[in-house]
Motif scaffolding. Structure first.
Motif, PDB file in Angstrom:
ATOM      1  N   LEU A 165       0.822  -1.211   0.000  1.00  0.00           N
ATOM      2  CA  LEU A 165       0.000   0.000   0.000  1.00  0.00           C
ATOM      3  C   LEU A 165       0.855   1.260   0.000  1.00  0.00           C
ATOM      4  O   LEU A 165       0.469   2.279  -0.577  1.00  0.00           O
ATOM      5  N   ILE A 166       2.007   1.215   0.653  1.00  0.00           N
ATOM      6  CA  ILE A 166       2.853   2.412   0.755  1.00  0.00           C
ATOM      7  C   ILE A 166       4.084   2.347  -0.147  1.00  0.00           C
ATOM      8  O   ILE A 166       5.038   3.110   0.040  1.00  0.00           O
ATOM      9  N   LEU A 167       4.049   1.467  -1.120  1.00  0.00           N
ATOM     10  CA  LEU A 167       5.187   1.320  -2.027  1.00  0.00           C
ATOM     11  C   LEU A 167       5.572   2.670  -2.640  1.00  0.00           C
ATOM     12  O   LEU A 167       4.728   3.379  -3.189  1.00  0.00           O
ATOM     13  N   ASN A 168       6.853   3.028  -2.508  1.00  0.00           N
ATOM     14  CA  ASN A 168       7.415   4.272  -3.055  1.00  0.00           C
ATOM     15  C   ASN A 168       6.877   5.539  -2.392  1.00  0.00           C
ATOM     16  O   ASN A 168       7.077   6.639  -2.906  1.00  0.00           O
ATOM     17  N   ILE A 169       6.187   5.403  -1.249  1.00  0.00           N
ATOM     18  CA  ILE A 169       5.768   6.564  -0.471  1.00  0.00           C
ATOM     19  C   ILE A 169       6.686   6.645   0.749  1.00  0.00           C
ATOM     20  O   ILE A 169       6.738   5.698   1.543  1.00  0.00           O
ATOM     21  N   PRO A 170       7.432   7.726   0.929  1.00  0.00           N
ATOM     22  CA  PRO A 170       8.347   7.812   2.074  1.00  0.00           C
ATOM     23  C   PRO A 170       7.595   7.840   3.394  1.00  0.00           C
ATOM     24  O   PRO A 170       6.569   8.501   3.525  1.00  0.00           O
ATOM     25  N   VAL A 171       8.108   7.093   4.375  1.00  0.00           N
ATOM     26  CA  VAL A 171       7.506   7.022   5.710  1.00  0.00           C
ATOM     27  C   VAL A 171       8.601   7.265   6.747  1.00  0.00           C
ATOM     28  O   VAL A 171       9.664   6.651   6.683  1.00  0.00           O
ATOM     29  N   GLU A 172       8.336   8.171   7.682  1.00  0.00           N
ATOM     30  CA  GLU A 172       9.226   8.374   8.825  1.00  0.00           C
ATOM     31  C   GLU A 172       8.451   8.059  10.089  1.00  0.00           C
ATOM     32  O   GLU A 172       7.433   8.686  10.370  1.00  0.00           O
ATOM     33  N   SER A 173       8.917   7.081  10.844  1.00  0.00           N
ATOM     34  CA  SER A 173       8.253   6.695  12.091  1.00  0.00           C
ATOM     35  C   SER A 173       9.002   7.268  13.291  1.00  0.00           C
ATOM     36  O   SER A 173      10.185   7.594  13.205  1.00  0.00           O
ATOM     37  N   GLY A 174       8.293   7.370  14.404  1.00  0.00           N
ATOM     38  CA  GLY A 174       8.914   7.846  15.634  1.00  0.00           C
ATOM     39  C   GLY A 174       9.226   9.322  15.644  1.00  0.00           C
ATOM     40  O   GLY A 174      10.164   9.757  16.318  1.00  0.00           O
ATOM     41  N   VAL A 175       8.443  10.121  14.921  1.00  0.00           N
ATOM     42  CA  VAL A 175       8.718  11.558  14.866  1.00  0.00           C
ATOM     43  C   VAL A 175       8.018  12.291  16.015  1.00  0.00           C
ATOM     44  O   VAL A 175       6.994  11.840  16.526  1.00  0.00           O
ATOM     45  N   THR A 176       8.575  13.421  16.401  1.00  0.00           N
ATOM     46  CA  THR A 176       7.987  14.313  17.393  1.00  0.00           C
ATOM     47  C   THR A 176       7.704  15.642  16.722  1.00  0.00           C
ATOM     48  O   THR A 176       8.623  16.279  16.191  1.00  0.00           O
ATOM     49  N   MET A 177       6.457  16.054  16.702  1.00  0.00           N
ATOM     50  CA  MET A 177       6.120  17.353  16.127  1.00  0.00           C
ATOM     51  C   MET A 177       6.424  18.443  17.150  1.00  0.00           C
ATOM     52  O   MET A 177       5.825  18.486  18.220  1.00  0.00           O
ATOM     53  N   ASN A 178       7.362  19.328  16.809  1.00  0.00           N
ATOM     54  CA  ASN A 178       7.768  20.388  17.728  1.00  0.00           C
ATOM     55  C   ASN A 178       6.968  21.672  17.543  1.00  0.00           C
ATOM     56  O   ASN A 178       6.497  22.262  18.517  1.00  0.00           O
ATOM     57  N   GLU A 179       6.847  22.095  16.303  1.00  0.00           N
ATOM     58  CA  GLU A 179       6.174  23.371  16.010  1.00  0.00           C
ATOM     59  C   GLU A 179       5.234  23.222  14.819  1.00  0.00           C
ATOM     60  O   GLU A 179       5.558  22.560  13.838  1.00  0.00           O
ATOM     61  N   ILE A 180       4.076  23.852  14.933  1.00  0.00           N
ATOM     62  CA  ILE A 180       3.111  23.881  13.833  1.00  0.00           C
ATOM     63  C   ILE A 180       2.919  25.344  13.437  1.00  0.00           C
ATOM     64  O   ILE A 180       2.419  26.147  14.228  1.00  0.00           O
ATOM     65  N   GLU A 181       3.336  25.663  12.233  1.00  0.00           N
ATOM     66  CA  GLU A 181       3.212  27.039  11.744  1.00  0.00           C
ATOM     67  C   GLU A 181       1.853  27.216  11.079  1.00  0.00           C
ATOM     68  O   GLU A 181       1.515  26.500  10.136  1.00  0.00           O
ATOM     69  N   GLN A 182       1.082  28.165  11.585  1.00  0.00           N
ATOM     70  CA  GLN A 182      -0.255  28.406  11.061  1.00  0.00           C
ATOM     71  C   GLN A 182      -0.374  29.818  10.499  1.00  0.00           C
ATOM     72  O   GLN A 182       0.260  30.747  10.986  1.00  0.00           O
ATOM     73  N   LEU A 183      -1.213  29.949   9.483  1.00  0.00           N
ATOM     74  CA  LEU A 183      -1.498  31.245   8.870  1.00  0.00           C
ATOM     75  C   LEU A 183      -2.988  31.515   8.935  1.00  0.00           C
ATOM     76  O   LEU A 183      -3.790  30.593   9.055  1.00  0.00           O
ATOM     77  N   LYS A 184      -3.341  32.776   8.851  1.00  0.00           N
ATOM     78  CA  LYS A 184      -4.742  33.141   8.669  1.00  0.00           C
ATOM     79  C   LYS A 184      -4.931  33.563   7.227  1.00  0.00           C
ATOM     80  O   LYS A 184      -4.154  34.334   6.682  1.00  0.00           O
ATOM     81  N   THR A 185      -5.968  33.043   6.601  1.00  0.00           N
ATOM     82  CA  THR A 185      -6.233  33.343   5.203  1.00  0.00           C
ATOM     83  C   THR A 185      -7.114  34.587   5.089  1.00  0.00           C
ATOM     84  O   THR A 185      -7.704  35.030   6.076  1.00  0.00           O
ATOM     85  N   PRO A 186      -7.222  35.166   3.893  1.00  0.00           N
ATOM     86  CA  PRO A 186      -8.044  36.382   3.719  1.00  0.00           C
ATOM     87  C   PRO A 186      -9.500  36.203   4.134  1.00  0.00           C
ATOM     88  O   PRO A 186     -10.157  37.161   4.517  1.00  0.00           O
ATOM     89  N   ASP A 187     -10.023  34.969   4.057  1.00  0.00           N
ATOM     90  CA  ASP A 187     -11.416  34.742   4.439  1.00  0.00           C
ATOM     91  C   ASP A 187     -11.543  34.249   5.886  1.00  0.00           C
ATOM     92  O   ASP A 187     -12.497  33.587   6.263  1.00  0.00           O
ATOM     93  N   ASN A 188     -10.522  34.592   6.697  1.00  0.00           N
ATOM     94  CA  ASN A 188     -10.524  34.299   8.134  1.00  0.00           C
ATOM     95  C   ASN A 188     -10.530  32.806   8.468  1.00  0.00           C
ATOM     96  O   ASN A 188     -11.054  32.396   9.500  1.00  0.00           O
TER      97      ASN A 188
END
Length: 551
Positions: A165-188
């Motif tokens: 199912l994941i053939l040729n799709i890169p997978v990284e396991s055991g990751v820790t998400m440190n920061e999530i960068e978010q934006l506000k769009t023109p339509d709020n």
């Protein structure tokens, strides 16, 4: 000499000052230019969150990352990033990749495969309508056909399937998400722009994507966004504390004589089956129920419960059973997960003794390989653009933006407040709209699998794998078709009809021209409100309603 030396020192000091000033000026203004967004977007908002549970994070989680160094890490750009490796969302990844998109899977868990491979939840529930017609469609049908036909039963066979199912799709396991960068769009609206994460090798990276998919069992991404949690089963049961459906610990046994088990059970008369086992069903492949036998077992801990069997013959004397429940498990807390594993696997050894004494063909059974992670049924429910309700399911509602045709009873597995659980009704079949997988107020966040937009009661049915696997595959195809043209939320009914035609022609996925039986036809608004809130339990109320109507 002293004067000349002083002049030299003064010149050196001036040079050092000039260098420091130039570095400060470049760092201040150069960095600002590097992260500056186009004029139609406001400045990014960075969320600072604690690392995910220690059980799924590197042993030494990184400290929070400030805005000043977001662009100092190796960076990758993808069209779609899938968070988590549960089976359902991998169909989205596969379909999007097949449609030509650049896809990557980031898994917060240390090992790949979610409830299928890590929890060994290898007993698959099919979806059928009232006439018994199979509702399973899309790529997931290959898996369910293989399971039913005994070709995909063992862990190694499921592993091979998921690797394909994941053939040729890169997978990284055991990751820790440190920061999530978010934006506000023109339509709020909100928009996730990038994530800085730490790899299992303790290397920090930054990844950007057009779309983000939460495919985890504890809403690893969505829980860290500005998302609204919907009421859970605690409201239905009148509990003060949040509690999810019981988790399951899969039980694996070997050296079982399944042929003897099957023939001995089926040689009994109905009253004998009922007396010895509480009824049930045993075939060449499956054993269902036998709840009289399981009731006779008394668990060693109040947090454990042995319900009726969902047992599958894995061949060669190996048997897998989904029947052992563990209550009050919070999948977002590593200590809770570990407690469930310890309690469940210890209890499995005791249950083996009970099976040896009570089940024919189990006299020489032994423990097989035990799972290292529980089967998590439920976590928080978050508000999507559309939240599916029990009335949608029981009325057989079809939506203009159908991405799946679902079915299955509204099966609420037990909690500590109701250990046996409860069934809230049996739909014929119903539609699942694209809107139920789009996180409300977010332009580019998609829910997959257990994160489907559903009330806690409707979730008893919507959670079943064929329902959300088909939805994920359909969304993956749609992402490929609209890429570079428009956003998912901009799709009109006319455009959706064309996309559904494309799915039918190229993927044999039928989402239109289907009618579900309306089992609440004639109900008034107050009855429907009570059905959706859980004040009415359909199986019992419909009988009362019929008797009242006759009078």
């Amino acid at each position: 000499m002293r004067l000349r030396k002083s002049r030299v020192q003064l010149v050196i000091a001036l040079v050092v000052i000039l260098i420091v000033l130039s570095v400060f000026t470049f760092g201040k203004f150069g960095h600002k230019q590097a992260i500056e967004e186009p004029a139609d977007l406001t400045a990014p908002t960075i969320t600072h969150q604690d690392p995910p549970p220690a059980s799924v994070a590197p042993s030494a989680p990184a400290a929070g990352i400030s805005n000043e160094n977001l662009n100092t890490y190796p960076s990758e750009q993808f069209d779609v990033v899938v968070i988590g490796s549960e089976l359902e969302g991998l169909y989205l990844a596969r379909a999007a990749a097949d449609e030509g998109l650049k896809v990557k899977v980031l898994d917060p868990h240390k090992a790949f495969g979610g409830q299928i491979l890590q929890s060994q939840m290898l007993f698959l529930d099919e979806t059928r309508d009232d006439q018994g017609h199979l509702l399973v469609q899309g790529r997931v049908k290959e898996l369910f056909d293989g399971f039913r036909n005994a070709k995909i039963r063992k862990l190694s066979e499921f592993t091979s399937y998921m690797n394909k199912l994941i053939l040729n799709i890169p997978v990284e396991s055991g990751v820790t998400m440190n920061e999530i960068e978010q934006l506000k769009t023109p339509d709020n609206m909100h928009k996730v722009a990038s994530i800085v994460y730490t790899t299992a090798q303790n290397e920090k990276k930054k990844i950007t994507a057009s779309y983000w998919v939460d495919n985890s069992d504890y809403a690893a991404l969505i829980s860290r966004l500005d998302a609204k949690r919907l009421p859970g089963l605690e409201k239905f049961y009148g509990q003060k504390e949040i509690e999810y459906m019981s988790a399951g610990m899969m039980m694996k046994f070997k050296h079982v004589d399944w042929k003897k088990f099957n023939t001995t059970f089926n040689a009994l008369k109905p009253d004998e089956k009922s007396k010895q086992f509480g009824g049930g069903y045993v075939s060449d492949s499956f054993a269902i129920g036998l709840s009289g036998m399981t009731k006779a077992y008394h668990p060693s801990n109040d947090r454990l419960f042995l319900r009726g069997l969902n047992a599958v013959n894995q061949r060669d004397g190996e048997v897998l059973i989904n029947a052992l429940l563990v209550y009050t498990v919070d999948p977002s807390k590593p200590e809770s997960i570990q407690e469930a594993v310890t309690l469940g696997n210890k209890e499995t050894a005791s249950i083996l003794g009970h099976f040896r004494k009570t089940l024919p063909g189990w006299e020489h059974a032994e423990l097989g390989e035990l799972p290292t992670y529980p089967y998590v049924r439920e976590y928080n429910h978050y508000e999507m653009d559309y939240v599916l309700k029990p009335s949608d399911l029981l009325s057989g509602t079809m939506f203009w933006d159908n991405v799946s045709i679902g079915g299955y009873p509204l099966d609420l597995q037990g909690t500590s407040a109701n250990k046996w659980g409860i069934e809230m009704g049996r739909p014929d079949k119903y539609g699942m709209p694209l809107r139920s997988f789009l996180l409300k107020n977010y332009e580019n966040v998609i829910a997959a699998g257990k994160n489907v937009g559903s009330s806690a009661i409707a979730y008893g049915s919507t959670r079943i794998q064929p329902n959300t696997s088909l939805a994920a595959e359909s969304i993956g195809v749609i992402l490929g078709q609209v890429h570079g043209k428009q956003k998912l939320r901009e799709i009109t009914p006319d455009e959706m009809a064309k996309l559904q035609q494309y799915l039918a022609a190229h993927y044999q996925i039928k989402l239109t021209g289907i009618t579900g039986t309306n089992k609440i036809s004639g109900w008034n608004e107050e009855e429907i409100r009570k059905l959706d809130s859980g004040e009415i339990t359909y199986p019992s109320y419909v009988q009362t309603r019929k008797k009242t109507a006759v009078k």
